[in-house]
Motif scaffolding. Structure first.
Motif, mmCIF file in Angstrom:
data_model
loop_
_atom_site.group_PDB
_atom_site.id
_atom_site.type_symbol
_atom_site.label_atom_id
_atom_site.label_comp_id
_atom_site.label_asym_id
_atom_site.label_seq_id
_atom_site.Cartn_x
_atom_site.Cartn_y
_atom_site.Cartn_z
ATOM 1 N N ILE A 46 -7.822 -2.449 6.850
ATOM 2 C CA ILE A 46 -8.524 -3.262 5.856
ATOM 3 C C ILE A 46 -8.318 -2.688 4.459
ATOM 4 N N ILE A 47 -8.479 -1.368 4.339
ATOM 5 C CA ILE A 47 -8.298 -0.716 3.039
ATOM 6 C C ILE A 47 -6.879 -0.930 2.521
ATOM 7 N N SER A 67 -0.167 -9.306 6.150
ATOM 8 C CA SER A 67 -1.448 -8.637 6.385
ATOM 9 C C SER A 67 -2.628 -9.590 6.281
ATOM 10 N N LEU A 68 -2.554 -10.510 5.338
ATOM 11 C CA LEU A 68 -3.668 -11.436 5.128
ATOM 12 C C LEU A 68 -3.756 -12.509 6.209
ATOM 13 N N PHE A 69 -2.616 -13.119 6.563
ATOM 14 C CA PHE A 69 -2.658 -14.370 7.314
ATOM 15 C C PHE A 69 -2.037 -14.358 8.705
ATOM 16 N N GLY A 99 -5.596 -12.057 15.513
ATOM 17 C CA GLY A 99 -6.473 -11.248 14.675
ATOM 18 C C GLY A 99 -7.195 -12.104 13.664
ATOM 19 N N SER A 100 -7.925 -11.446 12.793
ATOM 20 C CA SER A 100 -8.697 -12.152 11.774
ATOM 21 C C SER A 100 -8.086 -11.919 10.398
ATOM 22 N N PHE A 101 -8.705 -12.498 9.400
ATOM 23 C CA PHE A 101 -8.265 -12.328 8.017
ATOM 24 C C PHE A 101 -8.234 -10.843 7.661
ATOM 25 N N LEU A 102 -7.174 -10.404 7.010
ATOM 26 C CA LEU A 102 -6.932 -9.007 6.614
ATOM 27 C C LEU A 102 -6.382 -8.143 7.742
ATOM 28 N N HIS A 103 -6.242 -8.701 8.953
ATOM 29 C CA HIS A 103 -5.852 -7.886 10.107
ATOM 30 C C HIS A 103 -4.487 -8.264 10.690
ATOM 31 N N GLY A 104 -3.663 -8.930 9.898
ATOM 32 C CA GLY A 104 -2.338 -9.276 10.394
ATOM 33 C C GLY A 104 -1.402 -8.076 10.408
ATOM 34 N N ASN A 105 -0.463 -8.088 11.347
ATOM 35 C CA ASN A 105 0.550 -7.039 11.415
ATOM 36 C C ASN A 105 1.785 -7.437 10.614
ATOM 37 N N VAL A 106 2.423 -6.462 10.016
ATOM 38 C CA VAL A 106 3.640 -6.715 9.243
ATOM 39 C C VAL A 106 4.833 -6.762 10.192
#
Length: 218
Positions: free
Chosen positions: A64-65, A111-113, A137-144
């Motif tokens: 998240i950070i 990361s966002l979407f 996942g949820s918002f902010l928890h996407g993997n690159v």
């Protein structure tokens, strides 16, 4: 005109980066590999929840950070690029800044979407876009999404080597994406040519001040 150049570079990098990532997610299982040029270039699909080149940072809270930091960096980056254009910095510096900004924005989108719009990628199933049951996942928890792999050189460390003696190594081991590459090219080019980029601007400012001084004197 320079605004147009900046926007064009950012959009071009984002389109290429995201098009490749979406294609990888929807056509390849996790860890699938396509050999483009034997022995030195492969498309190898992995995901990471951390920084560039697969580096990680502090688990779920760290994720998240890191995503919020990326968002902050992109916002500041856009403001800074606007300032550089207004102050008429060299085209070379603007190109490098545009590459860095586009790369940061490309990974920020993941990361966002991506956690919300894709199902999970695994070894058996290809991810679905906008799955009925929601994303992995949820918002902010996407993997690159990473895929560019250049194992140019393989070998073993000498037995006398003080670290990892006798163990195998691969150069270049990290797997990365177009956004990572854009950031790296932009940063390295600025470091190499920083004197040229900034000296030219300072020289231009000094010449303008001298012309203004002469005009006032007349």
């Amino acid at each position: 005109m320079k605004y147009r150049h900046v926007i064009l570079i950012v959009v071009l990098v984002l389109v290429v980066d995201q098009a490749l990532k979406v294609w990888i997610k929807t056509h390849m299982n996790f860890s699938d590999e396509i050999i483009v040029f034997p022995n030195w270039f492969r498309i190898h699909f992995i995901e990471n929840d951390g920084m560039a080149y697969g580096m990680k940072f502090g688990g779920d809270f760290g994720k998240i950070i890191l995503t919020l930091f990326r968002l902050f960096a992109v916002v500041i980056g856009f403001r800074y690029m606007k300032k550089l254009v207004k102050q008429d910095y060299s085209k070379g510096l603007l190109i490098c800044g545009s590459l860095i900004l586009a790369g940061a924005a490309g990974n920020l989108i993941d990361s966002l979407f991506y956690g919300m719009i894709f199902s999970s990628s695994n070894y058996a199933d290809v991810a679905q876009f906008m799955p009925p049951g929601g994303g992995y996942g949820s918002f902010l928890h996407g993997n690159v999404v990473d895929m560019l792999y250049f194992p140019i050189l393989r070998g073993h460390f000498p037995t006398w080597f003080p670290i990892n003696a006798g163990e195998s190594f691969v150069f270049f081991r990290p797997i990365f994406n177009v956004a990572d590459a854009a950031i790296s090219v932009g940063v390295i080019t600025i470091l190499v040519f920083q004197k040229k980029f900034f000296a030219a601007h300072h020289e231009k400012e000094r010449a303008e001040k001298e012309r203004e001084h002469v005009a006032v004197s007349k």
